[in-house]
Scaffold this active site. Structure first.
Site, short mmCIF file in Angstrom:
data_model
loop_
_atom_site.label_atom_id
_atom_site.label_comp_id
_atom_site.label_asym_id
_atom_site.label_seq_id
_atom_site.Cartn_x
_atom_site.Cartn_y
_atom_site.Cartn_z
NE ARG A 225 -3.41 -0.49 2.71
CZ ARG A 225 -3.59 -0.76 4.01
NH1 ARG A 225 -3.47 0.17 4.92
NH2 ARG A 225 -3.90 -1.99 4.38
CG ASP B 258 -13.48 -6.50 8.61
OD1 ASP B 258 -12.40 -5.98 8.28
OD2 ASP B 258 -13.70 -6.90 9.78
#
Ligand SMILES: O=P(O)(O)O[C@H]1O[C@H](CO)[C@@H](O)[C@H]1O
Ligand SMILES: O=c1cc[nH]c(=O)[nH]1
Length: 235
Positions: free
Chosen positions: A24, A204
């Site tokens: 990332r 999530d």
């Protein structure tokens, strides 16, 4: 170089973004920074320096969990003089009104890690964000029409749990989400008298099982990075 970072003095900017995932860091450098140069490949924990709207910014992977991020941010502050540290991570929500893809700004963090109990002779230190960075990030997020929540997060030493009872209890005490690094970031930044903030994308929902697709995560993630860069470079 320091023990875990292969940069020469001056190669790392005073302001740095900190994703857990080193890939990332590569993505952020390639997508958002101009003239980005890789300064670290030790252990594949990639780090880059470039510019954003003319200002020098670095981005460094930290790995997962309190011990890993502690090593990197200690060296960034002690050896490279980094001043402003913004974690750009993912988290699992535990509040019903928080949905996947929402952005959370961690005002404070609770933890099950023992590192601060050891550091502070068993008292409960309260790791807290830098107010100026928090204020700037909040304004940048609201300015973009983002659904942003600000509050306490839980920094856990474990990703997998046998029972959700603790998370339900933390939720009833207004904790917003669970991740694995913010307590260390806020505590060490305070020790070194530096500014720190954690901005998190909800990947999530721990209690409902709702999850994001990789594509959805990417889109929200881009918005979070822009908020972090804007907060970091506002004058
Ligand atoms: O997405 P990152 O920044 O790695 O953050 C979260 O994701 C990892 C767990 O999958 C932990 O590091 C947690 O804090
Ligand atoms: O630490 C984390 C990060 C994302 N989702 C989780 O459930 N936990």
């Amino acid at each position: 170089m320091s023990v875990h970072i292969g940069a020469k003095q001056g190669e790392i900017a005073e302001t740095i973004l900190l994703p857990g995932d080193p890939l990332r860091a590569k993505y952020i450098a390639e997508t958002f920074l101009e003239d980005a140069v890789c300064y670290n490949q030790v252990r594949n924990m990639l780090g880059y320096t470039g510019t954003y709207k003319g200002q020098r910014v670095s981005v460094q992977g930290t790995g997962m969990g309190v011990p890993s991020i502690s090593i990197y941010i200690h060296e960034l502050m002690a050896e490279y003089g980094v001043q402003n540290l913004i974690r750009v991570g993912t988290c699992g929500a535990i509040q019903e009104d928080i949905k996947v893809r929402d952005v959370i700004i961690a005002m404070s963090s609770s933890t099950d890690s023992q590192v601060n109990r050891l550091r502070f002779n068993q008292i409960d230190y309260a790791p807290t964000a830098d107010f100026e960075l928090l204020h700037q990030a909040y304004q940048a997020a609201v300015g973009r029409g983002l659904s942003v929540k600000v509050g306490n997060v839980f920094t856990s030493d474990t990703f997998y749990q046998e029972s959700l009872d603790l998370y339900k209890k933390l939720a009833s005490y207004q904790v917003l989400a669970v991740e694995m690094e913010t307590t260390a970031l806020y505590t060490l930044a305070a020790q070194f008298k530096r500014k720190a903030l954690s901005i998190l994308t909800v990947s999530d929902h721990i209690l409902t099982g709702e999850a994001t697709s990789a594509e959805e995560r990417q889109t929200t993630f881009n918005t979070m990075i822009e908020v972090a860069l804007e907060a970091a470079t506002r004058k």
